[in-house]
Design an enzyme around this catalytic site. Structure first.
Site, PDB file in Angstrom:
ATOM      1  N   LYS A   1       0.874  -1.440   0.131  1.00 46.59           N
ATOM      2  CA  LYS A   1      -0.165   0.550  -0.288  1.00 46.59           C
ATOM      3  C   LYS A   1       0.986   1.097  -0.070  1.00 46.59           C
ATOM      4  O   LYS A   1       2.163   1.086   0.230  1.00 46.59           O
ATOM      5  CB  LYS A   1      -0.756  -0.490   1.144  1.00 46.59           C
ATOM      6  CG  LYS A   1      -1.705  -1.008   0.978  1.00 46.59           C
ATOM      7  CD  LYS A   1      -3.338  -1.454  -0.119  1.00 46.59           C
ATOM      8  CE  LYS A   1      -3.595  -2.841  -0.755  1.00 46.59           C
ATOM      9  NZ  LYS A   1      -4.452  -3.076   0.337  1.00 46.59           N
TER      10      LYS A   1
HETATM   11  C1  PLP Z   1      -5.686  -3.788   0.931  1.00 46.03           C
HETATM   12  C2  PLP Z   1      -7.000  -3.468   0.721  1.00 46.03           C
HETATM   13  C3  PLP Z   1      -7.594  -4.244   1.584  1.00 46.03           C
HETATM   14  C4  PLP Z   1      -7.315  -5.016   2.621  1.00 46.03           C
HETATM   15  O1  PLP Z   1      -6.113  -5.164   3.496  1.00 46.03           O
HETATM   16  P1  PLP Z   1      -5.332  -5.607   4.058  1.00 46.03           P
HETATM   17  O2  PLP Z   1      -4.207  -5.456   5.433  1.00 46.03           O
HETATM   18  O3  PLP Z   1      -5.079  -6.380   3.103  1.00 46.03           O
HETATM   19  O4  PLP Z   1      -6.363  -6.278   5.068  1.00 46.03           O
HETATM   20  C5  PLP Z   1      -9.126  -3.764   1.741  1.00 46.03           C
HETATM   21  N1  PLP Z   1     -10.321  -2.754   0.724  1.00 46.03           N
HETATM   22  C6  PLP Z   1      -9.808  -2.759   0.074  1.00 46.03           C
HETATM   23  C7  PLP Z   1      -9.510  -1.589  -1.003  1.00 46.03           C
HETATM   24  C8  PLP Z   1      -7.888  -2.605  -0.661  1.00 46.03           C
HETATM   25  O5  PLP Z   1      -6.655  -2.657  -1.544  1.00 46.03           O
END
Ligand code: PLP
Length: 383
Positions: A187
């Site tokens: 991210k």
């Molecule tokens: C990455 C992501 C999540 C989940 O996040 P995690 O930290 O991997 O549990 C939820 N929603 C979206 C749109 C994402 O890109």
């Protein structure tokens, strides 16, 4: 010159600030579990960054969604409107609450949930709407907030891919009733695994804090009025998060620069389009994403293989959720044409802080090269 043997990954966390210093501090002081000063410092700094009164850490972006939905009062039998084009966690969190996700197609410019389709899906069971700022582009919030207010629905912003994005000058995470973020390794900023819930609603923030800590009554130690969860984030992860957040302006500038290089190098390539950046948006370019025309000779998986052979890691876009086994329903056939087209012909390209102009040029050249090669093979040479 880019070394042709060099491998360019799709994502790559940049731990170039105080990460090591703060983690060392955790280890040396032995505050490595979920109690410690970095948790609070990370929460306060993140609330300030989003312009919200509260920010609560949790173990990942999925538990952030689950906590937010529980605190909003989503219960078995409820319906929650969600885009079909998003990571599966957005819909799974609704199911964790015993509720049902109701899917909406994308609109064709930003690829975000199309507000024009929402109202027709509202029933007496509808509790709220989850918007997802897809790939870093903010959702057009005004029409959605308007629908929600008129029907008494909550709006949850899933901002897992959009730290720092802005809608009409307002930071995402501060516009709906509550928002969630992820700090997974790929991210915009990362804590390894981690999540955050932001809101201006004190009662909601308190409920998230209680639920993530086994549901313990904050006034009465070891008293658990309801079944809760252990969704806490550690001090070590928070220390990394604080260091990442200190440098977020740099991370966002890097992504802006990379996106402008991609647009420069791909500007004259026929048959390619990419996610729009609306005039009211600050797009943070989580992953630069292209869509190939239907008559492009190579499909997405062949293109990914060709890119890999040239040392470039691309990635398919996730399947739209309505196509996945737990969510499949014949009634969905043909109802999400925009999302299906984007996914079918779409590719994410490497996007991470530190990527150089030469590397971006190599990615673009590789894409053009493999498409042209396939086209030449398919078209018999002119006599
Ligand atoms: C990455 C992501 C999540 C989940 O996040 P995690 O930290 O991997 O549990 C939820 N929603 C979206 C749109 C994402 O890109």
């Amino acid at each position: 010159m880019t070394n042709r043997q060099e491998f360019i990954p799709i994502s790559n966390p940049a731990l170039v600030g105080n990460e090591l210093k703060y983690v060392t501090d955790c280890v040396q002081s032995s505050w490595i579990s979920s109690v410690g000063t970095y948790v609070q410092r990370f929460e306060e700094a993140f609330a300030e960054f989003c312009g919200t009164e509260h920010a609560v850490t949790c173990s990942n972006g999925t538990t952030a969604l689950h906590l937010a939905l529980l605190a909003l009062g989503v219960r078995p039998g409820d319906e929650v409107i969600v885009p079909t084009l998003t990571y599966v966690a957005t819909a799974n969190a609704v199911v964790y609450c015993g509720a049902r996700p109701v899917f909406v197609d994308s609109e064709s410019e930003t690829w975000n949930m199309d507000p024009a389709h929402i109202e027709a899906l509202i029933t007496p069971r509808t509790k709220g709407i989850i918007v997802v700022h897809l790939f870093g582009h903010p959702v057009d919030m005004d029409p959605i907030m308007d629908i929600a207010r008129r029907h008494g629905l909550f709006v949850l912003e899933d901002a897992a891919e959009a730290h720092g994005a802005e809608y009409k000058g307002r930071p995402v995470g501060s516009i709906g009733d509550v928002a969630t973020f992820s700090f997974f390794g790929n991210k915009i900023i990362t804590t390894g695994e981690g999540g955050m819930v932001t809101t201006n609603d004190r009662a909601l923030a308190d409920e998230v804090r209680r639920l993530k800590n086994h549901g313990m009554d904050p006034q009465r130690k070891y008293w658990f009025p309801t079944v809760g969860y252990n969704y806490r984030l550690t001090n070590v992860a928070s220390a990394i998060g604080l260091a990442q957040l200190e440098k977020i302006d740099w991370h966002l500038e890097q992504r802006q620069q990379i996106a402008s290089w991609y647009r420069e190098f791909l500007a004259d390539v026929p048959g390619l389009t990419w996610q729009a950046e609306k005039e009211w948006a600050r797009h943070v370019w989580w992953l630069f994403t292209v869509v190939m025309d239907r008559d492009t000779p190579l499909g997405r998986f062949d293109t990914l293989a060709e890119l890999k052979a040239r040392g470039v890691e691309g990635r398919q876009i996730v399947y739209p959720i309505h196509q996945l086994p737990p969510y499949q329903d014949l009634a969905y056939d043909g109802r999400f044409p925009v999302a299906e087209r984007i996914v079918d012909r779409g590719l994410h390209l490497p996007t991470w802080s530190g990527l150089t102009r030469e590397q971006v040029r190599h990615v673009c050249n590789s894409l053009v090269e493999c498409t042209n090669a396939a086209r030449a093979e398919r078209t018999p040479a002119a006599v």
